[in-house]
Scaffold this motif. Sequence first.
Motif, PDB file in Angstrom:
ATOM      1  N   PHE A 247      21.602 -59.873 -68.695  1.00 24.86           N
ATOM      2  CA  PHE A 247      20.820 -59.500 -67.525  1.00 24.86           C
ATOM      3  C   PHE A 247      20.328 -58.064 -67.646  1.00 24.86           C
ATOM      4  O   PHE A 247      21.101 -57.167 -67.969  1.00 24.86           O
ATOM      5  CB  PHE A 247      21.664 -59.615 -66.250  1.00 24.86           C
ATOM      6  CG  PHE A 247      21.950 -61.024 -65.827  1.00 24.86           C
ATOM      7  CD1 PHE A 247      20.908 -61.917 -65.582  1.00 24.86           C
ATOM      8  CD2 PHE A 247      23.258 -61.460 -65.671  1.00 24.86           C
ATOM      9  CE1 PHE A 247      21.173 -63.225 -65.179  1.00 24.86           C
ATOM     10  CE2 PHE A 247      23.521 -62.769 -65.277  1.00 24.86           C
ATOM     11  CZ  PHE A 247      22.479 -63.649 -65.033  1.00 24.86           C
ATOM     12  N   SER A 248      19.057 -57.878 -67.385  1.00 24.42           N
ATOM     13  CA  SER A 248      18.533 -56.513 -67.388  1.00 24.42           C
ATOM     14  C   SER A 248      18.715 -55.927 -65.988  1.00 24.42           C
ATOM     15  O   SER A 248      18.839 -54.711 -65.829  1.00 24.42           O
ATOM     16  CB  SER A 248      17.057 -56.512 -67.782  1.00 24.42           C
ATOM     17  OG  SER A 248      16.301 -57.332 -66.911  1.00 24.42           O
ATOM     18  N   LEU A 249      18.758 -56.803 -65.001  1.00 22.90           N
ATOM     19  CA  LEU A 249      18.991 -56.344 -63.633  1.00 22.90           C
ATOM     20  C   LEU A 249      20.473 -56.092 -63.448  1.00 22.90           C
ATOM     21  O   LEU A 249      21.313 -56.730 -64.069  1.00 22.90           O
ATOM     22  CB  LEU A 249      18.521 -57.410 -62.626  1.00 22.90           C
ATOM     23  CG  LEU A 249      17.022 -57.678 -62.563  1.00 22.90           C
ATOM     24  CD1 LEU A 249      16.721 -58.821 -61.603  1.00 22.90           C
ATOM     25  CD2 LEU A 249      16.311 -56.408 -62.103  1.00 22.90           C
ATOM     26  N   ARG A 250      20.782 -55.162 -62.597  1.00 26.19           N
ATOM     27  CA  ARG A 250      22.171 -54.794 -62.352  1.00 26.19           C
ATOM     28  C   ARG A 250      22.539 -55.165 -60.910  1.00 26.19           C
ATOM     29  O   ARG A 250      22.173 -54.460 -59.962  1.00 26.19           O
ATOM     30  CB  ARG A 250      22.330 -53.291 -62.561  1.00 26.19           C
ATOM     31  CG  ARG A 250      23.773 -52.832 -62.445  1.00 26.19           C
ATOM     32  CD  ARG A 250      24.236 -52.113 -63.698  1.00 26.19           C
ATOM     33  NE  ARG A 250      25.610 -51.659 -63.559  1.00 26.19           N
ATOM     34  CZ  ARG A 250      26.585 -52.011 -64.386  1.00 26.19           C
ATOM     35  NH1 ARG A 250      26.317 -52.814 -65.386  1.00 26.19           N
ATOM     36  NH2 ARG A 250      27.803 -51.562 -64.218  1.00 26.19           N
ATOM     37  N   PRO A 251      23.227 -56.300 -60.716  1.00 25.17           N
ATOM     38  CA  PRO A 251      23.585 -56.727 -59.360  1.00 25.17           C
ATOM     39  C   PRO A 251      24.556 -55.755 -58.695  1.00 25.17           C
ATOM     40  O   PRO A 251      25.351 -55.091 -59.366  1.00 25.17           O
ATOM     41  CB  PRO A 251      24.207 -58.106 -59.581  1.00 25.17           C
ATOM     42  CG  PRO A 251      24.720 -58.051 -60.981  1.00 25.17           C
ATOM     43  CD  PRO A 251      23.687 -57.255 -61.726  1.00 25.17           C
ATOM     44  N   GLU A 252      24.467 -55.659 -57.388  1.00 24.66           N
ATOM     45  CA  GLU A 252      25.361 -54.766 -56.648  1.00 24.66           C
ATOM     46  C   GLU A 252      26.531 -55.533 -56.050  1.00 24.66           C
ATOM     47  O   GLU A 252      27.375 -54.961 -55.350  1.00 24.66           O
ATOM     48  CB  GLU A 252      24.570 -54.055 -55.546  1.00 24.66           C
ATOM     49  CG  GLU A 252      23.495 -53.137 -56.110  1.00 24.66           C
ATOM     50  CD  GLU A 252      22.161 -53.279 -55.406  1.00 24.66           C
ATOM     51  OE1 GLU A 252      21.729 -54.419 -55.162  1.00 24.66           O
ATOM     52  OE2 GLU A 252      21.557 -52.239 -55.094  1.00 24.66           O
ATOM     53  N   LEU A 253      26.524 -56.832 -56.322  1.00 20.52           N
ATOM     54  CA  LEU A 253      27.622 -57.693 -55.871  1.00 20.52           C
ATOM     55  C   LEU A 253      27.648 -58.913 -56.784  1.00 20.52           C
ATOM     56  O   LEU A 253      26.625 -59.552 -56.993  1.00 20.52           O
ATOM     57  CB  LEU A 253      27.393 -58.135 -54.413  1.00 20.52           C
ATOM     58  CG  LEU A 253      28.422 -59.110 -53.828  1.00 20.52           C
ATOM     59  CD1 LEU A 253      29.826 -58.522 -53.868  1.00 20.52           C
ATOM     60  CD2 LEU A 253      28.042 -59.474 -52.389  1.00 20.52           C
TER      61      LEU A 253
END
Length: 199
Positions: free
Chosen positions: A87-93
């Motif tokens: 994942f390039s996106l970084r989830p906050e949860l």
Amino acid sequence: MNLSRLAEIQIKYASLYRPGQYRRPKLIAGVDCSYRGELIACAGVVLSKEGKVLQAAQIKGRVFFPYISGFFAFREGPWLLALLRRFSLRPELLFVDGNGLLHPRKAGLAVFVGVRTGLPTVGISKKPMEDFPWKCGKRLLPLDGGFALCRKGWKRPVFISPGNLLSPEAALRAYEENSPAKIPSPIKMAHSLARRLLY
DNA sequence: GCGACAG
DNA sequence: ATCTTGTCGC
């Protein structure tokens, strides 16, 4: 590498757990794995706060560690770390299918994933690790490291515990505010994606 | 031997 | 988890 050695490693991971306050996430993710014989498939999704799928990923391979109650992180953890790197996106949860602090050594799968990735994680499980009367008599039952929650209509509770960067209470809030369904939708989506990969 | 035991 | 039939509920 015997179990007592692995237990020591778990104690180390438990010491790396850090609590934290709940922050309303803009990106929510969920991961899960499925099996078919010796094959394992893991999948994950990252959702926007509106519930739209922004990213999805999946990996497949051969299992290299057996299922042993209390050592689940050694079976699925490495796969989930490999998956999350996609994942390039970084989830906050991040919702994980399994326990966090609700573990004999406070080192469930969600703790392993949370500590290794530095992401706020919440472990979700349908069964307690230690046997106890888990009837839905009370709506909320505080446990050592997490909670057993029963919402209206449920016969069995859902077990919620933090894996990292959230206190037990914050993990409960994260669940309550982001999962109208018993099993968080990101986990359900990851579950079906992982299953499809084995067909 | 039997039941329990995150997934 | 997976293997499986039917069944209850939204």
